[in-house]
Scaffold this motif. Structure first.
Motif, short mmCIF file in Angstrom:
data_model
loop_
_atom_site.label_atom_id
_atom_site.label_comp_id
_atom_site.label_asym_id
_atom_site.label_seq_id
_atom_site.Cartn_x
_atom_site.Cartn_y
_atom_site.Cartn_z
N LEU A 76 0.83 -1.21 0.00
CA LEU A 76 0.00 0.00 0.00
C LEU A 76 0.86 1.25 0.00
O LEU A 76 0.55 2.24 -0.67
N LYS A 77 1.96 1.22 0.77
CA LYS A 77 2.82 2.41 0.85
C LYS A 77 3.51 2.69 -0.47
O LYS A 77 3.65 3.85 -0.88
N SER A 78 3.98 1.63 -1.14
CA SER A 78 4.74 1.82 -2.39
C SER A 78 3.85 1.73 -3.62
O SER A 78 4.37 1.78 -4.74
N MET A 79 2.53 1.55 -3.39
CA MET A 79 1.55 1.42 -4.47
C MET A 79 1.85 0.23 -5.38
O MET A 79 1.47 0.21 -6.55
N GLN A 80 2.52 -0.79 -4.83
CA GLN A 80 2.66 -2.06 -5.55
C GLN A 80 1.46 -2.93 -5.13
O GLN A 80 1.57 -3.87 -4.33
N LEU A 81 0.31 -2.57 -5.69
CA LEU A 81 -0.93 -3.13 -5.19
C LEU A 81 -1.14 -4.58 -5.60
O LEU A 81 -1.88 -5.31 -4.95
N GLY A 82 -0.52 -5.00 -6.70
CA GLY A 82 -0.66 -6.39 -7.12
C GLY A 82 -0.09 -7.34 -6.07
O GLY A 82 -0.73 -8.33 -5.69
N ARG A 83 1.13 -7.04 -5.61
CA ARG A 83 1.72 -7.88 -4.57
C ARG A 83 0.92 -7.79 -3.26
O ARG A 83 0.74 -8.79 -2.57
N ALA A 84 0.42 -6.58 -2.95
CA ALA A 84 -0.41 -6.43 -1.75
C ALA A 84 -1.68 -7.27 -1.87
O ALA A 84 -2.13 -7.88 -0.89
N LEU A 85 -2.24 -7.31 -3.08
CA LEU A 85 -3.47 -8.10 -3.27
C LEU A 85 -3.19 -9.59 -3.12
O LEU A 85 -3.99 -10.33 -2.53
N GLU A 86 -2.04 -10.04 -3.62
CA GLU A 86 -1.67 -11.45 -3.44
C GLU A 86 -1.59 -11.79 -1.94
O GLU A 86 -2.11 -12.81 -1.50
N ALA A 87 -0.90 -10.93 -1.19
CA ALA A 87 -0.79 -11.19 0.25
C ALA A 87 -2.16 -11.08 0.92
O ALA A 87 -2.47 -11.86 1.83
N GLY A 88 -2.98 -10.13 0.47
CA GLY A 88 -4.32 -9.99 1.04
C GLY A 88 -5.18 -11.21 0.80
O GLY A 88 -5.89 -11.68 1.68
N LEU A 89 -5.09 -11.78 -0.42
CA LEU A 89 -5.83 -13.00 -0.70
C LEU A 89 -5.30 -14.16 0.13
O LEU A 89 -6.05 -15.04 0.56
N GLY A 90 -3.98 -14.15 0.36
CA GLY A 90 -3.40 -15.17 1.22
C GLY A 90 -3.94 -15.06 2.64
O GLY A 90 -4.24 -16.08 3.29
N ILE A 91 -4.07 -13.83 3.15
CA ILE A 91 -4.66 -13.63 4.48
C ILE A 91 -6.09 -14.15 4.49
O ILE A 91 -6.54 -14.79 5.45
N THR A 92 -6.81 -13.88 3.40
CA THR A 92 -8.20 -14.35 3.32
C THR A 92 -8.27 -15.87 3.38
O THR A 92 -9.09 -16.44 4.12
N LEU A 93 -7.39 -16.53 2.60
CA LEU A 93 -7.39 -17.99 2.62
C LEU A 93 -7.05 -18.53 4.00
O LEU A 93 -7.67 -19.48 4.49
N MET A 94 -6.05 -17.91 4.64
CA MET A 94 -5.68 -18.36 5.98
C MET A 94 -6.84 -18.15 6.95
O MET A 94 -7.12 -19.01 7.81
N ALA A 95 -7.53 -17.01 6.82
CA ALA A 95 -8.68 -16.75 7.71
C ALA A 95 -9.77 -17.78 7.50
O ALA A 95 -10.37 -18.28 8.46
N ILE A 96 -10.05 -18.12 6.23
CA ILE A 96 -11.11 -19.10 5.95
C ILE A 96 -10.72 -20.46 6.52
O ILE A 96 -11.55 -21.15 7.13
#
Length: 670
Positions: free
Chosen positions: A315-335
């Protein structure tokens, strides 16, 4: 005759208004005088905003006290800072151990000097063991979900970050579960303690995490241990509350039986009451797991590392693709964690043929055997624990390019929608709230609270709002409130009809419930990434994220409330010749109104919870003040701003909850 005389006497007496009613009318007139724009101009300046000389310096004493406490205060021969750093070192040992076993490896010192390097668990062994555990806990689908999640982390080269997050969550859950059960059991035994800790839990759950990150930094230093402590503070209250409730719901015969068997109080608690309350405890455990995962991600701001750090840096560096990958990973872990903890919570102990040893739980022993084999293989051939680099990759660049194309192609419609909301909705509502005099708002809310519950709630509400005004954060509070108010209205407008429609068929209800369950497992950070990709920074993407986060209760409560309408009422409406719409409008919705109001309360609480995170995308209310306090180590300012958010959410929750309870009594539902 006597009754008529008595009634006449009552009527004659009723012509004189009681003092309480006179007070309420006076408050109402004062509130109306303050809130009507034409009359507002007649108010004195101090009623619009508290004069500067009225505002005490609340942050200064807090800053000085905490600075003294962290640098010079002593308890016996030790400084407070030495004690807290010692506690941090004690907590760091199990955390470092779990991180070493999962991902970093361990360095074991040898007596003659030097050390022995032990490799971390192999990825294949851990994946296989987790899949076996998932199969044991929740069946084949859970095992497949675990395998898919592990494959996601391995292929996208997020394995190390995921294991760091998993280690932090594991330690936080263990500490939070022990502390929560002890506090919950103590509150069950001593009701006065329960009355004291309940308001504390309210504040802990509504106070933004950013507010207590700075004090934790002062006492425990920067790093994963401080993040772990913040996580426990945030996630522990539901465990303690569920423990107290679960123990309270046990029939008295359970405790009496333990006493008749000669159990001491400790034996009665540990050997009888807690095992009997197992289902309630595991429900609290599920909430503890999910909140710990959410807080660990937020705590990446103070060095928690792991997947949250990847999202934050993206989010800070606006590399949002990598952030989205990690965010989806968090989602999978949460599920995965949600499914497994729910499945364990719903398991019933088997009283079939008694077995012992590995025959009782062969799958668990099998998983442990796989872990041991993988660990030994990693020590013998360290390279066996490495996932092939040729099989890894990242779609971050591709995602960045895709969203850049979307932004360029649809810049016109997206900009028009965003500008329309800002110009025609955000600014008018914000200006209206900022134009309200603080005294009028306080009196109006106090009047409302008095009508709903009585003088106690009125005084509490007035005190909380008065604190915000006299702390000097009134305008920032109104700025936060306007965004929450709009988001709650939008979420309700979307969620209410969806919830009503979902009651039309069982299949539609199941699909809606699955959608809601999935949304509720997503950590707050995950909502920010797609909205920033599509809409950039500012209040509009913040509102979209808040609406998405607060949507589940806006759907679930109307759905559940309408589904619980007694069949006899529906049959009576049908016999009276009502159409489906008439039955819905005149029978089902009125009966479900208390449940719908509770859904509104939960929607508001969740909106405030997400509001704190939206400070990262540029909102300007109290939430921004708490974030700035973290970056500048301003403890007092962060705490007061956090208390402001907490008081706003508690006031709204109490008003609506007591209103729902009053309505439920009037409808004869209790």
């Amino acid at each position: 005759m006597v009754a008529a005389v008595h009634q006449k006497s009552q009527q004659s007496t009723g012509s004189t208004l009681p003092p309480g009613r006179i007070l309420l009318i006076g408050l109402g007139l004062t509130a109306a005088l303050s809130l009507v724009p034409a009359l507002r101009e007649t108010l004195p300046a101090w009623a619009a905003r508290p004069p500067a000389e009225w505002l005490p310096d609340l942050a200064g004493p807090i800053n000085r006290f905490l600075t003294w406490l962290s640098r010079r205060a002593e308890i016996g021969p030790f400084e407070v800072k030495e004690i807290t750093r010692g506690l941090a070192a004690a907590v760091e040992v199990p955390l470092a151990l779990v991180q070493g076993v999962l991902v970093k490896g361990l360095e074991v010192p040898l007596p003659g000097g030097g050390g022995l390097r032990l490799a971390a668990l192999s990825w294949w062994a851990l994946t296989a063991a987790l899949a076996i555990f998932g199969y044991w806990a929740a069946g084949r689908r859970a095992a497949v979900l675990v395998l898919a999640t592990c494959a996601y982390f391995l292929v996208l080269d997020l394995w190390e970050e995921a294991m760091l997050t998993l280690a932090s969550v594991a330690i936080a859950v263990i500490v939070g579960a022990v502390a929560g059960i002890l506090l919950g059991a103590a509150a069950h035994r001593w009701p006065r303690l329960d009355a004291v800790v309940n308001p504390v839990y309210d504040v802990m759950q509504t106070l933004p995490v950013f507010s207590y990150l700075v004090p934790i930094l002062l006492f425990f230093g920067f790093g994963p241990v401080a993040a772990l402590i913040a996580t426990v503070i945030y996630a522990m209250p539901p465990m303690a509350r569920n423990t107290t409730l679960a123990l309270r719901r046990l029939p008295p015969s359970v405790s009496e039986l333990a006493s008749m068997a000669g159990c001491s109080p400790r034996q009665r608690l540990l050997l009888v009451l807690l095992p009997a309350a197992r289902q309630g405890l595991l429900t609290g455990f599920n909430q503890l797991v999910m909140l710990s995962l959410s807080a660990v991600i937020i705590a990446s701001v103070i060095g928690a590392g792991g997947l949250g750090n990847v999202v934050l840096q993206g989010l800070k560096s606006m590399q949002l693709g990598r952030a989205l990958e990690a965010g989806l990973g968090i989602t999978l872990m949460a599920i995965v964690l949600d499914r497994l903890s729910r499945a364990i919570a719903s398991r019933r102990p088997s009283h079939a043929a008694a077995t012992a040893g590995w025959r009782r739980h062969p799958l668990l022993y099998g998983a442990l055997s796989v872990l041991l084999a993988g660990w030994l293989a990693a020590q013998a051939v360290p390279a066996s624990g490495d996932f092939p680099a040729a099989l890894t990759g990242s779609s971050g660049r591709l995602l960045d390019d895709f969203f850049a194309w979307v932004n360029v192609t649809f810049a016109g419609p997206i900009g028009a929608i965003s500008d329309g909301f800002v110009r025609h909705l955000f600014r008018p509502v914000k200006d209206a709230l900022l134009g309200l005099p603080w005294l009028g708002v306080v009196l109006f809310v106090a009047l409302l609270a008095a009508l709903v519950r009585g003088a106690g709630l009125a005084l509490a509400s007035a005190a909380m709002l008065g604190f915000i005004a006299l702390s000097g954060y009134w305008d920032l509070a109104m700025t936060s409130l306007y965004l929450v108010a709009i988001s709650v209205v939008v979420a309700t407008v979307i969620g209410f009809p969806v919830g009503v429609i979902a009651t039309r068929s069982a299949r539609l209800g199941r699909v809606t419930a699955l959608f809601i369950d999935t949304l509720q497992t997503l950590p707050t950070f995950v909502y920010l990434i797609p909205v920033v990709m599509l809409f950039g920074l500012g209040d509009f993407p913040a509102m979209v994220a808040i609406v998405a986060f607060a949507l589940p209760p806006a759907i679930r409560y109307p759905m559940d409330g309408i589904a619980r309408v007694p069949k006899s009422l529906i049959e009576a409406a049908d016999m009276a010749g009502c159409t489906r719409l008439q039955r819905l409008l005149h029978v089902q919705i009125p009966y479900a109104l208390p449940e719908i109001m509770l859904g509104l309360s939960q929607t508001i609480l969740m909106a405030f919870g997400m509001l704190v995170i939206t400070a990262l995308v540029g909102t300007r209310g109290l939430e921004q003040e708490t974030l700035v306090a973290v970056s500048k180590a301003r403890v007092g300012e962060g705490l007061i701003a956090g208390l402001g958010i907490s008081f706003l959410s508690i006031t709204a929750d109490r008003l609506i909850s007591h209103g729902a309870a009053r309505l439920r009594r009037r409808l004869g539902q209790v």
